[in-house]
Scaffold this motif. Structure first.
Motif, PDB file in Angstrom:
ATOM      1  N   ARG A 189     -41.814 -43.111  18.101  1.00 23.68           N
ATOM      2  CA  ARG A 189     -40.592 -42.117  18.446  1.00 23.68           C
ATOM      3  C   ARG A 189     -39.807 -41.764  17.028  1.00 23.68           C
ATOM      4  O   ARG A 189     -39.406 -40.731  16.799  1.00 23.68           O
ATOM      5  N   THR A 190     -39.607 -43.054  16.129  1.00 23.90           N
ATOM      6  CA  THR A 190     -38.960 -42.573  14.846  1.00 23.90           C
ATOM      7  C   THR A 190     -39.498 -41.650  14.002  1.00 23.90           C
ATOM      8  O   THR A 190     -38.804 -40.897  13.637  1.00 23.90           O
ATOM      9  N   GLN A 193     -39.048 -38.293  15.607  1.00 25.48           N
ATOM     10  CA  GLN A 193     -37.858 -37.500  15.368  1.00 25.48           C
ATOM     11  C   GLN A 193     -37.665 -36.966  14.206  1.00 25.48           C
ATOM     12  O   GLN A 193     -36.954 -36.168  13.843  1.00 25.48           O
ATOM     13  N   LYS A 194     -38.170 -37.602  13.050  1.00 23.51           N
ATOM     14  CA  LYS A 194     -38.192 -37.150  11.753  1.00 23.51           C
ATOM     15  C   LYS A 194     -38.835 -35.798  11.540  1.00 23.51           C
ATOM     16  O   LYS A 194     -38.457 -34.935  11.011  1.00 23.51           O
ATOM     17  N   LYS A 197     -36.704 -33.154  13.105  1.00 24.53           N
ATOM     18  CA  LYS A 197     -35.608 -32.810  12.322  1.00 24.53           C
ATOM     19  C   LYS A 197     -36.050 -31.883  11.191  1.00 24.53           C
ATOM     20  O   LYS A 197     -35.594 -30.827  10.961  1.00 24.53           O
ATOM     21  N   ASN A 203     -34.021 -32.102  19.371  1.00 19.99           N
ATOM     22  CA  ASN A 203     -34.720 -33.258  20.156  1.00 19.99           C
ATOM     23  C   ASN A 203     -36.088 -32.548  20.811  1.00 19.99           C
ATOM     24  O   ASN A 203     -36.310 -31.557  20.653  1.00 19.99           O
ATOM     25  N   GLU A 204     -36.901 -33.370  21.505  1.00 22.45           N
ATOM     26  CA  GLU A 204     -38.103 -32.918  21.878  1.00 22.45           C
ATOM     27  C   GLU A 204     -37.931 -31.778  23.059  1.00 22.45           C
ATOM     28  O   GLU A 204     -38.962 -31.106  23.344  1.00 22.45           O
TER      29      GLU A 204
END
Length: 235
Positions: A189-190, A193-194, A197, A203-204
């Motif tokens: 997930r990290t 998330q990058k 962005k 967000n998803e």
């Protein structure tokens, strides 16, 4: 009471048809041999009769099973015997080769020259001189081998070595993350998330479809467009 029996037998016929079809194997219509086609329409017509058979529905169910078992046994037999495969399923026939049309094979394939030319044009060949060999397949399609100088250009012809593309993995569908697929790509997930962005998403939930190219580990993200597109380019 009859209407409830019809509902039950109809549901049972659908379930039976689904199970028997899975047993026989999945094929597209274009991949069906003549034998597959006959078995398919026979089972379909029996299933339709089964849905309204109130007296002895087990008889029609038994006949469906017999057809499916025969189809399965034939697939096993033809998989082991090439001779029986040619008899039951059929075999390829060369219709055209090196500028020659084989009339005898045209008669065996039950195809006339007009149908043959139609198949050629459908594949982009309007001139027979561009064709090296044309083969009539057992499922009714025609495979064409073009003359070498008319075949599509390939990277190897230009001494190019392109990077092999891998499948794109769905990691976001309609705003929801598929954790299993994300883990399969080797990411978490990290990392996702990058990527979100860097593509301008918070967000998803703002992403309609998210794909990961496993060849270079890059993300392709398509946002949810809440506005309707009034333009119809296909009208």
């Amino acid at each position: 009471m009859d209407i409830f029996k019809i509902i039950l037998t109809s549901a049972a016929s659908i379930i039976a048809l689904f199970i028997l079809t899975k047993l026989m194997g999945n094929k597209q219509v274009s991949q069906l041999s003549m034998f597959d086609y006959i078995i398919g329409i026979s089972i379909g017509s029996i299933a339709a009769e089964f849905s309204t058979e109130l007296e002895n529905p087990e008889y029609t169910l038994a006949s469906m099973i017999v057809y499916a078992v025969i189809a399965y046994l034939v697939s096993v037999i033809t998989g082991k015997s090439t001779r029986l495969r040619k008899i039951i399923i059929g075999r390829p026939l060369i219709l055209f080769d090196k500028g020659k049309l084989y009339r005898k094979n045209f008669k065996k394939a039950r195809i006339d020259i007009s149908d043959f030319l139609t198949h050629c044009r459908a594949q982009g060949y309007f001139d027979l001189s561009q064709i090296q060999t044309a083969v009539f397949e057992y499922n009714g399609s025609i495979s064409i081998l073009p003359v070498e100088k008319n075949r599509p250009l390939e990277p190897s012809d230009m001494n190019l070595d392109p990077v092999q593309q891998n499948i794109l993995v769905n990691v976001i569908l309609d705003g929801n993350i598929n954790e299993e697929n994300l883990k399969h790509t080797g990411n978490d997930r990290t990392w996702l998330q990058k990527q979100l962005k860097s593509h301008g998403f918070h967000n998803e939930r703002e992403v309609f479809l998210g794909l990961v190219n496993t060849a270079d580990n890059t993300a392709l993200l398509y946002g949810i467009d809440v506005k309707s597109n009034s333009m119809d380019p296909f009208e």
